[in-house]
Design a protein around this motif. Sequence first.
Motif, short mmCIF file in Angstrom:
data_model
loop_
_atom_site.label_atom_id
_atom_site.label_comp_id
_atom_site.label_asym_id
_atom_site.label_seq_id
_atom_site.Cartn_x
_atom_site.Cartn_y
_atom_site.Cartn_z
N ASP A 1 0.88 -1.17 0.00
CA ASP A 1 0.00 0.00 0.00
C ASP A 1 0.92 1.21 0.00
OD1 ASP A 1 -1.96 1.88 0.32
OD2 ASP A 1 -2.67 1.16 2.27
N ALA A 2 0.88 1.98 -1.07
CA ALA A 2 1.87 3.06 -1.18
C ALA A 2 1.30 4.29 -1.84
CB ALA A 2 3.09 2.57 -1.96
N LYS A 3 1.89 5.41 -1.47
CA LYS A 3 1.55 6.69 -2.09
C LYS A 3 2.58 7.01 -3.17
CE LYS A 3 -0.95 9.20 1.47
NZ LYS A 3 -2.01 9.72 0.60
N HIS A 4 2.08 7.46 -4.30
CA HIS A 4 2.96 7.87 -5.40
C HIS A 4 2.94 9.39 -5.45
CE1 HIS A 4 3.24 3.88 -7.64
NE2 HIS A 4 2.53 3.64 -6.56
N LEU A 5 4.09 10.00 -5.25
CA LEU A 5 4.10 11.46 -5.25
C LEU A 5 3.75 12.03 -6.62
CD1 LEU A 5 6.73 12.84 -2.75
CD2 LEU A 5 4.47 11.90 -2.40
N CYS A 6 3.90 11.21 -7.66
CA CYS A 6 3.50 11.69 -8.99
C CYS A 6 1.99 11.86 -9.08
CB CYS A 6 4.01 10.76 -10.09
SG CYS A 6 3.31 9.11 -10.02
N VAL A 7 1.25 11.17 -8.23
CA VAL A 7 -0.21 11.33 -8.17
C VAL A 7 -0.58 12.35 -7.08
CG1 VAL A 7 -2.40 10.14 -7.65
CG2 VAL A 7 -0.62 8.96 -8.97
N ASN A 8 0.19 12.33 -5.97
CA ASN A 8 -0.17 13.15 -4.81
C ASN A 8 0.29 14.61 -4.93
OD1 ASN A 8 0.86 10.34 -2.79
ND2 ASN A 8 -1.17 10.77 -3.58
#
Length: 228
Positions: free
Chosen positions: A182-189
């Motif tokens: 489960d991860a956040k992608h800074l390219c989306v965030n």
Amino acid sequence: MKIDNSLENIENNDPIGDNHIGTSQDTPLRKDAFDLSNQEKIERIKKDVTNIMNTLGLDLTDDSLKGTPNRVAKMFVNEIFGGLHPDKKPKASTFDNKYQYGEMLVEKNITVYSTCEHHLLPIVGRAHVAYISNGSVVGLSKMNRIVDYYAKRPQVQERLTIQIVKELQDVLGTEDVACVIDAKHLCVNSRGIRDIESSTVTSEFGGKFKEKETRREFLDYIKLDTQF
Ligand SMILES: Nc1nc2c(ncn2[C@@H]2O[C@H](COP(=O)(O)OP(=O)(O)OP(=O)(O)O)[C@@H](O)[C@H]2O)c(=O)[nH]1
Ligand SMILES: [Zn+2]
């Protein structure tokens, strides 16, 4: 050694064509990927970063900026992409399951710091890994190390998840391995759609983890309420 990294060659590359090694689940690397030493790579990247900064109009004589090309080059080669080199693969020796532990073992909340290969921006999250012993066990920290090794590459989350499972299956000699990330992608965030709340969940279930009950048990252990 000669490395042809002209834009034309790069754009014409077939990801699983002659110029590449490995399967489609491996990181797409050229055959000559390790012809240059790390130091030679750092020198080249330093020049490339200098070019980018110059093009942006930044003053590289500024005290704060002048060390940036070298800093970035060292960070690429030794840190955030340090897991490209097979020599860096952690040695995960196994030992006999002398305790006769027959249940699932879960290593959860393993920190993931990776880099999105589309934008070269961070991916930050948690991996949860599980296996059922087939006679061998592995030191707990080796699971964290395997996650970290494959994370230290330009990645897509799907491939990272599969690479972790394949590696543990090889090490442990069993298909019964699973991984959820489960991860956040800074390219989306932080850019593009700029959705700060969304995160991406990927999973790979091998062997017994394909069965509903086993999978359920694993998912119950990890309860996906991860806060980053
Ligand atoms: N499947 C997958 N996609 C990813 C991953 N990391 C980033 N991406 C996506 O890769 C896509 C690249 O799309 P492009 O349209 O070429 O890039 P872009 O114009 O910057 O797209 P936007 O991010 O929508 O602004 C984007 O939709 C990203 O969200 C990943 O790990 N897995
Ligand atoms: Zn991205």
